[in-house]
Scaffold this active site. Sequence first.
Site, PDB file in Angstrom:
ATOM      1  N   THR A  99     -11.519  -5.001 -22.786  1.00  0.00           N
ATOM      2  CA  THR A  99     -10.034  -4.893 -22.104  1.00  0.00           C
ATOM      3  C   THR A  99      -9.171  -5.813 -22.206  1.00  0.00           C
ATOM      4  O   THR A  99      -8.210  -5.874 -21.443  1.00  0.00           O
ATOM      5  CB  THR A  99     -10.527  -4.774 -20.400  1.00  0.00           C
ATOM      6  N   THR A 119     -16.615  -8.409 -22.568  1.00  0.00           N
ATOM      7  CA  THR A 119     -17.188  -9.793 -22.188  1.00  0.00           C
ATOM      8  C   THR A 119     -19.026  -9.735 -21.714  1.00  0.00           C
ATOM      9  O   THR A 119     -19.406 -10.806 -21.883  1.00  0.00           O
ATOM     10  CB  THR A 119     -16.582 -10.321 -21.000  1.00  0.00           C
ATOM     11  N   ASP A 120     -19.326  -8.677 -21.464  1.00  0.00           N
ATOM     12  CA  ASP A 120     -20.780  -8.451 -21.229  1.00  0.00           C
ATOM     13  C   ASP A 120     -21.808  -9.324 -21.963  1.00  0.00           C
ATOM     14  O   ASP A 120     -22.604  -9.860 -21.645  1.00  0.00           O
ATOM     15  CB  ASP A 120     -21.183  -7.064 -20.780  1.00  0.00           C
ATOM     16  N   LYS A 179     -22.739 -15.761 -20.266  1.00  0.00           N
ATOM     17  CA  LYS A 179     -21.833 -15.335 -19.376  1.00  0.00           C
ATOM     18  C   LYS A 179     -22.790 -15.539 -18.153  1.00  0.00           C
ATOM     19  O   LYS A 179     -23.545 -14.889 -17.883  1.00  0.00           O
ATOM     20  CB  LYS A 179     -21.615 -13.839 -19.455  1.00  0.00           C
TER      21      LYS A 179
END
Lengths: 638, 463
Positions: free
Chosen positions: B109, B185-186, B264
């Site tokens: 995103t 990002t995951d 993360k």
Amino acid sequence: MYDFQFKPFNEMTAEDYAAVGFMSGLEVHQQLFTEKKLFCRCPAGIYTHDYQAEILRHMRPTLSELGEYDGTALMEFKTKKDIIYRIHYDTVCTYEMDDTPPFEMNDDALDIAFEVAMLIDANIVDEVHIARKQYLDGSIPTGFQRTAITCVNGKIPYKDREIGIIQMSIEEDSCREESDIGHRRVYLTDRLGMPLIETVTAPDMKTPQEVADVNQIIRRLVRSTGHVRTGVGAGREDVNVSVTGGTRIEIKGVPSIKRIPVLTYNEAMRQWNLLRLREELHKRGVTPETFDYKIIDITSILRRTYYKPIHDAIGEGKIVKCVALKKFKGLLNWQTQTDTYFSKEISDRVRVIACLSDFPNMIHSDSYENTLSTAEGTKIRKFVGSWEEDTLVIVWGSEQDCDTAAKEIAIRAKEATIGIPSETRQALHDGTNGFERILPGPERMYPDTDLPPKRIFGERIERIRKNVPIQFWILENRYKELGLRPDVVSNLSTSKFNKVFDYAVDELKLEPMLVSIALTQFIKRIKREGIDISALDETNLNSIFKALSENRFTKDSLLYIIKNAALSNSFSVDYLPTLISADEFASQYNLVLTEINSLELYNDTNKKTLLLDYLMKKVKGRIAVQDVISFVNENFKG
Amino acid sequence: MMELKEDYKGYRGQTLECLLKYEAMVWCDVEVKTNDGTFIGLILPRSEQADEYHIVLKLRTGYNIGIASEKVQDIKINGRKIAVYKIPEKEFPFDPKKPNVKLLGTGGTIASRLDYRTGAVIPAFSPGELYGSVPELADICNLDTQKLYGVFSENMGPEQWIGTATAIVKEIRAGAHGIVIGHGTDTMHHTAAILSFMVQNSPVPIVMVGSQRSSDRPSSDAALNLIHSVRTAAESDFAETMVCMFGPTSDEYGLLHRGTRVRKMHPSYRSTFRTIGDIPIAMVDRKKFTPLRNDYKRRRDDRDVELMPFFEERVGMVYYYPNMHPDMMDSMIDNGYKGIVIAGTGLGHINKPLYPALKRAKDKGIAVYMTVQTLWGYVQMYVYDTGRDMMELGVVPCANMLPEVCYMKLCWALGQSSDLNEVKRIMLTPIAGEITEREPSNGYLIYQGGIPEVEEFISKYRK
């Protein structure tokens, strides 16, 4: 065209307002009484200035759903503010800080919103779509407010007509602003995320007083649910005003309904006078097409000025710019509102957009009084190369801010040739208003991608409908017919106890006057004494009145019984004192009499009062006061 | 049929029938008369995941509402205006004096737009679009972009990893001064790890970036992350594969994490990426870089980058839990897996009932590697008997390699050789900091909220 001249506030008539085409609508915000916030599980209604942590954010405009940038968004981006949020662990979680997506909408809050929707006879939507309404001023850390329409097309009666309700939305409350100085704005986050409803009326109000009246009706209506918060800041309103040829202007942060008439009067006057200013400009041949200006750096020629703000600014390495507005001579002194002039429109923009918030933040050649010397004025005019018919506006600040300011001055001056810029304005203490930001349009709406639409089932609506209070204006008529006192009528009709009243009067056949006073004045009095009145709910009050109707206590002990119920946090007929028998009363009387007689009093005439007082304390709640007095009058011989 | 789909986008069932009846297409300006009254607005496409009972209407005020189609009595059409959702595109300026940065997009995103089909945001970026939304980029470099993939990060796989690594090497050889990779990002840390192994000896920075809070929100971290990462690629001296994301949740600075030590740690926080068991390479803000260590690889002028696009897909990972039964491991053994990474408890332990499965794995020549689910610290299997028993059974301790990094490295190592000794040599030879000889004492810092001195610290610095 704009011949009408505004009179002082007190002299304006309905005809005068009709002459300028005064129109006004309201956006009434009301916090809902829920335990938790709207989209997270933080407690609602806890306020504090303490904080344990700070977060810094910047806001950047994004596109709307229809692929457009919003004007306000771009303006806020121009201001380049550091937004600081102060965080107290007890009142905010990671959701409010936009570090966690929203949780599902608080159903209690949504139920209350639907309840109000029914009170305004509106069409409830079948599916609630949560939208994001952009706010780049930073008042919400995400940069948008989550908001959703719950109903449209409602109405409320007013005088002999109806006021339209365009829509009502449920939304999360914003931050409280702590300070806004230069490029730094500080917010408290405790209020953030609390559920509120916003009721938007049609522009159906034709005079300032009508605006206040309608606001009062809406406020009383939402309060009649008993499910909204009261107190400072729990109900707030924005007022929209326009005149013929003007623009819808939104005045935000109206602190109280009482202030609305003067505020709307001033805004109508401002718009009217700006239209007259446009007429004057056009007469001078200044139109949007011919509008002309130049911006010149005049730092070098003001290095020796004695005018302190500019002297100090140059000392700090800042710069000074002059904006020459062609053929604007005298117009910066054009009156806009009460004791307020066109120069204020410009100075406001400089403050907000260029963040030059130390006043004065500009001066102008229409009155250099107490600022620059005549020689300096002449020197500047010569340096800039401008004619007598021009107005020179002088502004100072850091290179970037001064540059933004000079451009903004020209923008606002040009807008005067077009009409009234669409703005959100801020209510000021003196009844006038000041520029807050460009009025956002529908472009700032964006569907919330974090939460799916919520379907509203008929069963839910029917369940809520069962408990909706009767609209207060209907109750008022009924109470008036029953001959209740006007102040009581007003209080009771929006009180959550009006069902208790119905029960006590209709079913128990108690005196309406007594019941109404007990439900309004008594309870208020008990609360004022600082007693927790949470035990005084419908069930307990119904029981108290039932006991009264069964003569379990006398009506003059009603206050005492209600107060005791509040104090003991419960009510049960089993704990009621039994009514006193004639024999017991006589023996109590004799006991007290003996006690009184044993006292040595300076003045024997006090004896009777004292006797009554002592006796009442012993038999309170068990016999009517009148009976005690009669008995004492009969038996006490001094 | 296709056209019909577009004209009534997302609608189906009874609502589609209702709209067809009145020929009310999406983007039509309508007055909808229902049992409850009249609603005026624009018909919007409906999300395909939403139910089939409602029409979505955008009211004049910009709000959307849903109207039950069964209540509709009439729809009057007053016009139609098709909205085109487009980020304003401006040509990205070229300055011969500025470094050239290549932005490779895989998804995420970092720049996005709304998808009416799903109601979700979908990524979109061209240099022009990026310049339109983050004009600051033009002050830093000449930016060129290439969209490699448009997938959510959970859908990244071997094909995408090899493709990305190949593209990076191609761009470096073509002269790019730095590479930026836009990524969801995951699984950014998985990709960061495999790229650290597949692309070696890079002369320029390779910077992975994304946004935690989508770029369709004004407070998004996307723009600043993008500025930080592009600056790092264009100007910094750090010739490593890194992740560049927010340091604190505030808009203050970004951190440059080594691609093999980053993870993360929160599903939505902006400051989610942390270097584990070590400290980050540097801090980056709008004005400067602040190196936090000195052992990073320096930028060079040569183009001697090495591509090692190896990957064995039959590798699995088990997150050990007490009461785990051997069939969990057996299923991989029986299904022809060539490697298994275990995230064990404590110093690297699993329960005894699994030993027979380990024995079977050893007998079948499956590479079994141990990491710690505590994330911080070293696998030290010689400390307790259980550990020693397992080493006997062929389990190889992986020092302080993070479980996900170990997984990626084992896939990569088995892609190069099936000789378990060679695989072991590759696995235990540090390539990009995935194993460090020492864990500095500030490499393990998890502040405990509530403690007075921690609170005092937090109150002094922005979170």
